[in-house]
Design a protein around this motif. Structure first.
Motif, PDB file in Angstrom:
ATOM      1  N   ARG A 120      -0.714 -36.432  -9.174  1.00 22.77           N
ATOM      2  CA  ARG A 120      -0.708 -36.197 -10.617  1.00 22.77           C
ATOM      3  C   ARG A 120       0.356 -37.037 -11.303  1.00 22.77           C
ATOM      4  O   ARG A 120       0.119 -37.644 -12.362  1.00 22.77           O
ATOM      5  N   ASN A 121       1.542 -37.079 -10.640  1.00 20.85           N
ATOM      6  CA  ASN A 121       2.613 -37.913 -11.213  1.00 20.85           C
ATOM      7  C   ASN A 121       2.221 -39.391 -11.230  1.00 20.85           C
ATOM      8  O   ASN A 121       2.547 -40.114 -12.177  1.00 20.85           O
ATOM      9  N   ARG A 122       1.512 -39.794 -10.112  1.00 30.23           N
ATOM     10  CA  ARG A 122       1.077 -41.189 -10.078  1.00 30.23           C
ATOM     11  C   ARG A 122       0.074 -41.471 -11.172  1.00 30.23           C
ATOM     12  O   ARG A 122       0.118 -42.525 -11.827  1.00 30.23           O
ATOM     13  N   ALA A 123      -0.861 -40.522 -11.358  1.00 32.42           N
ATOM     14  CA  ALA A 123      -1.834 -40.710 -12.436  1.00 32.42           C
ATOM     15  C   ALA A 123      -1.112 -40.794 -13.780  1.00 32.42           C
ATOM     16  O   ALA A 123      -1.409 -41.657 -14.624  1.00 32.42           O
ATOM     17  N   GLN A 124      -0.141 -39.859 -13.952  1.00 32.27           N
ATOM     18  CA  GLN A 124       0.629 -39.909 -15.195  1.00 32.27           C
ATOM     19  C   GLN A 124       1.422 -41.212 -15.299  1.00 32.27           C
ATOM     20  O   GLN A 124       1.512 -41.817 -16.365  1.00 32.27           O
ATOM     21  N   ALA A 125       2.004 -41.605 -14.111  1.00 30.41           N
ATOM     22  CA  ALA A 125       2.779 -42.855 -14.112  1.00 30.41           C
ATOM     23  C   ALA A 125       1.884 -44.056 -14.399  1.00 30.41           C
ATOM     24  O   ALA A 125       2.273 -44.971 -15.134  1.00 30.41           O
ATOM     25  N   GLU A 126       0.676 -44.047 -13.780  1.00 30.05           N
ATOM     26  CA  GLU A 126      -0.248 -45.149 -14.058  1.00 30.05           C
ATOM     27  C   GLU A 126      -0.640 -45.173 -15.525  1.00 30.05           C
ATOM     28  O   GLU A 126      -0.716 -46.247 -16.148  1.00 30.05           O
ATOM     29  N   ALA A 127      -0.880 -43.973 -16.076  1.00 30.80           N
ATOM     30  CA  ALA A 127      -1.188 -43.923 -17.508  1.00 30.80           C
ATOM     31  C   ALA A 127       0.000 -44.419 -18.325  1.00 30.80           C
ATOM     32  O   ALA A 127      -0.160 -45.185 -19.290  1.00 30.80           O
ATOM     33  N   ARG A 128       1.222 -43.990 -17.878  1.00 29.17           N
ATOM     34  CA  ARG A 128       2.423 -44.439 -18.575  1.00 29.17           C
ATOM     35  C   ARG A 128       2.598 -45.950 -18.424  1.00 29.17           C
ATOM     36  O   ARG A 128       2.995 -46.638 -19.375  1.00 29.17           O
ATOM     37  N   GLU A 155       0.276 -47.582 -20.647  1.00 34.01           N
ATOM     38  CA  GLU A 155       0.833 -47.548 -22.004  1.00 34.01           C
ATOM     39  C   GLU A 155       1.965 -48.554 -22.146  1.00 34.01           C
ATOM     40  O   GLU A 155       2.073 -49.262 -23.155  1.00 34.01           O
ATOM     41  N   ASP A 210       1.045 -33.128  -6.359  1.00 30.37           N
ATOM     42  CA  ASP A 210       1.957 -33.365  -7.489  1.00 30.37           C
ATOM     43  C   ASP A 210       2.223 -34.858  -7.670  1.00 30.37           C
ATOM     44  O   ASP A 210       2.269 -35.365  -8.798  1.00 30.37           O
TER      45      ASP A 210
END
Length: 409
Positions: free
Chosen positions: A117-125, A128, A114
Motif C-alpha cells: 500500500r505504501n509502495r502504491a501510495q509512493a508510486e502515486a506520490r 505526482e 502495508d
C-alpha cells in the motif's frame, strides 16, 4: 510380505527345535543320564531349558541377522530413544520456531501488504512528483530564460551605469574645465578691463600677441640653433627696451621666455628646414614696466604668393571722385589685400607700396572721365610666409592706355 515370511520361518524353526528338545529330554530321561552329578530328571529339565534358550537365541540370531532394523532396535535402542527425544525436542523447538516464523510471516505479510500500500501510495506520490518535476522543469527553463534576459538587462544596466559614470566624470571634468575657463576668463576680463582702462589712458605700450621680433631661420648645422635663438631674443629684447623703457640703454634681459619654448625652437630647427620664428608678447605691457613674458610662434616657411597674384579688387563708383572718397576706396582695397594675405598664412605685417605711383593713381582717379573705375591689388613678387607684402594697384579700365601696366601702383 517379507515380515510374514520371517514370522512363519521363526514359528517353524521354534516348533522344530521344541520337538527336538522334547525328544532329547525324553531320551535323556529314559536313559537316566546325569550331568554335573545332577539327577536325571533335573538333567532332563536343564537340557529342556537349554533347548528353549537355544530356540530364543536362534530366533534372536535369525532376527538380527536377517533384519537390520531389529538389530539396531536391540543394540541401539537407548541411543535411538535419546536421539528420538532430542529429535522431539528439536521438533518442538522447530514447531515453536515455525510458529514464530508463521507469526513473523503473518506479520511480514501484513507488513508486505502495508508496504504494498505504501509502495502504491509512493508510486502515486512519485507520479505526482514526476508531474510536479516536469512542471518545475518547465518553470525552471522559463526562469532560466528570464534570468538570461535579466542578466542581459543587468549587463546593459551596468554598461549604462558605467557609461553614465563616465559621462558624469567627463561632465565633472568639463565643469571643472569650464570653471577653470570661467576663472581664467574672469581673470582675463579683469585684465582686459585694466587693459582697456590703460588703453584709454594710453598706458599700454605692447599689447598681447604683438610680435616683437621675427626672422626666417635656416640652419646649415644643428649646433647653430642656440646662436640663432639668442640673436632673435636679443632683437626682441632691444625692441621691448625701446618701447617700454625709451631712452634707456639695454643692460639686461627684460624678456622672459619659458625654457620649454627655447627647447621646442631648437628641436624644430634641427630638421634643416626653413622656419619663421616670431617672438610675441604673452600679455599687455604698460609703459615703464621692466618685465615682459613672451612665447615663440613657429611656422614653416613656404611660398604663399606668386608675382601678379590678385589679392583684392574694388569698384570706385561714379559719384566717388573726391580725394577723400578715392583714398577710402584705396584704403579698403589695401586692407582687403592685407587680410587676404593674412588668411593665406602671411606673418609679416609690413606692407610695401610705391608711394609715387600710388599718388599718381589717386590723381588720375580723381580727374577721371569714366563713370566707374575697377581697381585690383596684386602681389608685385613671389612671397613667402615671413616676407613683407609688396603690393601693386592697377586700374583695369583705365582710359589712359589700351593695356594698363600690371606693375602700376
Amino acid at each position: 510380505m517379507a515380515g510374514w515370511l520371517l514370522i512363519l520361518a521363526l514359528l517353524l524353526l521354534g516348533g522344530g527345535l521344541a520337538v527336538m528338545g522334547d525328544r532329547l529330554g525324553t531320551r535323556i530321561g529314559k536313559a537316566r543320564l546325569s550331568f554335573f552329578r545332577m539327577r536325571p530328571r533335573r538333567t532332563a529339565m536343564v537340557f529342556t531349558a537349554i533347548t528353549g534358550s537355544l530356540i530364543s537365541a536362534l530366533s534372536f540370531t535369525v532376527l538380527i541377522t536377517v533384519n537390520d532394523r531389529w538389530r539396531r532396535g536391540l543394540f541401539e535402542l537407548g541411543r535411538i530413544e535419546r536421539s528420538l527425544q532430542t529429535t522431539r525436542e528439536d521438533l518442538n523447538t522447530t514447531r515453536k520456531a515455525l510458529e514464530s516464523v508463521q507469526e513473523a510471516l503473518v506479520t511480514s505479510q501484513e507488513t508486505l501488504m502495508d508496504a504494498e500500500r505504501n509502495r502504491a501510495q509512493a508510486e502515486a506520490r512519485v507520479q505526482e512528483l514526476r508531474e510536479y518535476t516536469g512542471t518545475l522543469q518547465v518553470q525552471t527553463q522559463e526562469l532560466q530564460q528570464t534570468i538570461h534576459v535579466l542578466d542581459g538587462q543587468r549587463q546593459q544596466l551596468w554598461n549604462e551605469q558605467a557609461l553614465l559614470t563616465e559621462t558624469v566624470r567627463r561632465r565633472d571634468q568639463q565643469l571643472d574645465a569650464l570653471q577653470e575657463q570661467i576663472n581664467s576668463q574672469v581673470n582675463m576680463l579683469h585684465g582686459l578691463r585694466r587693459s582697456v582702462t590703460a588703453l584709454r589712458r594710453g598706458d599700454v605700450t605692447i599689447s598681447r600677441n604683438e610680435p616683437l621680433a621675427m626672422a626666417k631661420v635656416v640652419l646649415p648645422r644643428s649646433d647653430d640653433s642656440k646662436v640663432a635663438i639668442n640673436s632673435l631674443l636679443n632683437r626682441a629684447n632691444q625692441v621691448a627696451y625701446e618701447r617700454l623703457l625709451p631712452g634707456q640703454t639695454p643692460t639686461r634681459q627684460i624678456i622672459y621666455i619659458p625654457t620649454s619654448e627655447v627647447e621646442r625652437i631648437a628641436t624644430a630647427l634641427q630638421d634643416n628646414e626653413a622656419w619663421i620664428v616670431i617672438i610675441r608678447s604673452a600679455n599687455n605691457v604698460f609703459l615703464g614696466e621692466n618685465f615682459l613674458l613672451a612665447f615663440a610662434d613657429m611656422r614653416p616657411s613656404r611660398q604663399l604668393l606668386a608675382a601678379g597674384q590678385v589679392l583684392a579688387s574694388v569698384i570706385v563708383e561714379e559719384d566717388e571722385r573726391s580725394l577723400e572718397a578715392v583714398n577710402q576706396r584705396l584704403s579698403l582695397l589695401l586692407a582687403t589685400a592685407r587680410n587676404r594675405a593674412d588668411r593665406l598664412g602671411s606673418l609679416n605685417g609690413q606692407v610695401m607700396l610705391d608711394n609715387e605711383a600710388l599718388t599718381a593713381l589717386v590723381q588720375d582717379l580723381v580727374g577721371r572721365t569714366t563713370p566707374r573705375a575697377a581697381l585690383e591689388a596684386f602681389s608685385m613678387e613671389d612671397g613667402e610666409t615671413g616676407d613683407p607684402l609688396r603690393l601693386g594697384v592697377r586700374w583695369l579700365n583705365s582710359p589712359l592706355g589700351d593695356a594698363p601696366d600690371p606693375d602700376h601702383g
